[in-house]
Design a protein around this motif. Structure first.
Motif, PDB file in Angstrom:
ATOM      1  N   HIS A 247      21.382  12.406  -3.556  1.00  0.00           N
ATOM      2  CA  HIS A 247      21.912  12.460  -4.913  1.00  0.00           C
ATOM      3  C   HIS A 247      23.378  12.901  -4.929  1.00  0.00           C
ATOM      4  O   HIS A 247      24.184  12.370  -5.701  1.00  0.00           O
ATOM      5  CB  HIS A 247      21.048  13.438  -5.721  1.00  0.00           C
ATOM      6  CG  HIS A 247      21.363  13.529  -7.172  1.00  0.00           C
ATOM      7  ND1 HIS A 247      21.411  12.430  -8.015  1.00  0.00           N
ATOM      8  CD2 HIS A 247      21.626  14.612  -7.961  1.00  0.00           C
ATOM      9  CE1 HIS A 247      21.683  12.819  -9.238  1.00  0.00           C
ATOM     10  NE2 HIS A 247      21.830  14.142  -9.236  1.00  0.00           N
ATOM     11  N   TYR A 288      17.585  14.495 -10.709  1.00  0.00           N
ATOM     12  CA  TYR A 288      17.655  13.031 -10.826  1.00  0.00           C
ATOM     13  C   TYR A 288      17.568  12.545 -12.275  1.00  0.00           C
ATOM     14  O   TYR A 288      18.127  11.499 -12.611  1.00  0.00           O
ATOM     15  CB  TYR A 288      16.555  12.382  -9.990  1.00  0.00           C
ATOM     16  CG  TYR A 288      16.804  12.484  -8.502  1.00  0.00           C
ATOM     17  CD1 TYR A 288      17.781  11.703  -7.887  1.00  0.00           C
ATOM     18  CD2 TYR A 288      16.078  13.374  -7.710  1.00  0.00           C
ATOM     19  CE1 TYR A 288      18.018  11.797  -6.523  1.00  0.00           C
ATOM     20  CE2 TYR A 288      16.312  13.477  -6.346  1.00  0.00           C
ATOM     21  CZ  TYR A 288      17.288  12.691  -5.755  1.00  0.00           C
ATOM     22  OH  TYR A 288      17.531  12.795  -4.404  1.00  0.00           O
ATOM     23  N   ASN A 295      23.479   9.357 -11.869  1.00  0.00           N
ATOM     24  CA  ASN A 295      22.211   8.650 -11.693  1.00  0.00           C
ATOM     25  C   ASN A 295      21.748   8.137 -13.057  1.00  0.00           C
ATOM     26  O   ASN A 295      20.771   8.631 -13.631  1.00  0.00           O
ATOM     27  CB  ASN A 295      21.143   9.574 -11.079  1.00  0.00           C
ATOM     28  CG  ASN A 295      19.869   8.832 -10.726  1.00  0.00           C
ATOM     29  OD1 ASN A 295      19.899   7.680 -10.298  1.00  0.00           O
ATOM     30  ND2 ASN A 295      18.727   9.479 -10.912  1.00  0.00           N
ATOM     31  N   VAL A 300      13.623   8.823 -10.042  1.00  0.00           N
ATOM     32  CA  VAL A 300      13.364   9.959  -9.152  1.00  0.00           C
ATOM     33  C   VAL A 300      12.742   9.420  -7.864  1.00  0.00           C
ATOM     34  O   VAL A 300      11.693   8.782  -7.911  1.00  0.00           O
ATOM     35  CB  VAL A 300      12.414  10.975  -9.807  1.00  0.00           C
ATOM     36  CG1 VAL A 300      12.168  12.162  -8.882  1.00  0.00           C
ATOM     37  CG2 VAL A 300      12.974  11.443 -11.150  1.00  0.00           C
TER      38      VAL A 300
END
Length: 349
Positions: A247, A288, A295, A300
């Motif tokens: 991430h 997420y 994002n 996820v």
């Protein structure tokens, strides 16, 4: 500032990665001390810790509270990892209200302290239960005060997490960890340009390499027992492969690919007071789904496999005494257990 003019939480998260990242200082920095010099004396049952199991800064306080045995003295409110426009909310509780403070959002305690407070609402936060007012959101100071100012309420056998003879070394280690690791992953993840990202990411892994070297022949960061320094490093390491590697693009290597850091992190995770506060489900859901600036799909990921957290680490061969002359904390209080969805399953035999 009128309610309608306040920064919307969703808008703030959508801006991540679009403007230079700078961590704000804690606006409310009063201290709860044994002598009550800021007007907030240590008293059992008077204060409530508000935390999110998703947040690494709040996780420091969760671990310290467990290790020191302050569960009865300092009650706990756990916020939903998914925030709405008003911020951290208590939708995990019946009726969507914290059962002690009687509020739906942590922002209400901030407003009780400073009317129409316009800034961000952060955790950890400690709230004065009788007045409903926020006392402090100083994440850098809260755990140090739990270790040094709340000693009269520590459990028998509580470890000394900030021993006076080692404080200078602990502070030095923590400064590097904060700058390059705790905050460094955010600088990399929310970078707005290649050069900014490159610098931050290099800082992260340069420091991780130094920490790996330091921990190769010693079980803990400073001395032979657990200290505040270990707590602060752990809260980033435990999130590393689950969120920071992908991430935040901190992907030079995974934590599990560094034998020393991986064994060290597993050792801490399996130490009572550490892993029993960690909720991987909350962590992944928050990062997420909330960080829409980096994002936008809110997808996820299914991984990584968490079973490795429960595999042997062999760090006990280095010696060390986790709790010094003390003892492990007792069982997790009823109602504070991490749900099965947030814990790793035992690996196949």
């Amino acid at each position: 500032m009128p309610q309608s003019d306040r920064p919307r939480n969703a808008d703030a998260y959508a801006q991540l990665g679009r403007k230079p990242f700078k961590r704000s200082k804690s606006h409310f920095a009063d201290r709860i001390t044994a002598d009550g010099r800021d007007g907030w004396p240590v008293e059992p049952g008077r204060y409530r810790l508000v935390a999110s199991r998703a947040c690494p800064w709040a996780s420091r306080a969760l671990i310290s509270r467990r290790l020191l045995g302050l569960e009865e003295a300092l009650s706990l409110a756990v916020a939903d990892p998914i925030q709405d426009d008003a911020g951290w909310r208590f939708t995990l509780d019946p009726g969507g209200r914290d059962p002690v403070l009687g509020i739906r959002h942590l922002r209400e305690a901030y407003d009780a302290r400073e009317k129409d407070y316009p800034g961000g609402v952060s955790v950890p936060a400690i709230v004065d239960v009788p007045s409903g007012r926020l006392v402090t959101n100083d994440y850098q100071r809260i755990t140090l005060d739990l270790a040094t100012e709340w000693t009269a309420l520590h459990r028998p056998g509580a470890p000394d997490l900030y021993p006076e003879p080692l404080r200078a070394e602990i502070d030095e280690v923590m400064a590097g960890v904060y700058r390059d690791v705790n905050n460094g992953v955010y600088r990399a993840g929310f970078a707005t340009g290649q050069a900014e990202y490159d610098e931050a990411c290099r800082d992260v892994f340069r420091r991780l390499d130094l920490l790996s070297d330091r921990l190769a022949g010693r079980r803990y960061l400073v001395g032979d027992t657990l200290t505040e320094a270990d707590i602060r490093l752990f809260t980033t390491l435990v999130r590393f492969d689950a969120v920071y590697h992908s991430h935040f693009k901190c992907n030079r290597f995974k934590l599990a690919e560094d034998p020393v850091l991986w064994s060290y992190a597993k050792d801490l995770y399996q130490t009572p007071g550490f892993g029993d506060t960690v909720d991987f489900h909350h962590i992944k859901q928050h990062y997420y789904r909330m960080h829409t600036g980096i994002n936008p799909t809110k997808i996820v990921p299914l991984g990584p496999d968490l079973a490795g957290w429960l595999t042997p680490h062999h760090r006990e061969e280095l010696g060390g005494r986790p709790y010094g002359d003390g003892t492990p904390p007792g069982p997790v209080p009823e109602g504070e257990e991490v749900p099965a969805s947030g814990r790793p399953e035992s690996p196949p035999v």
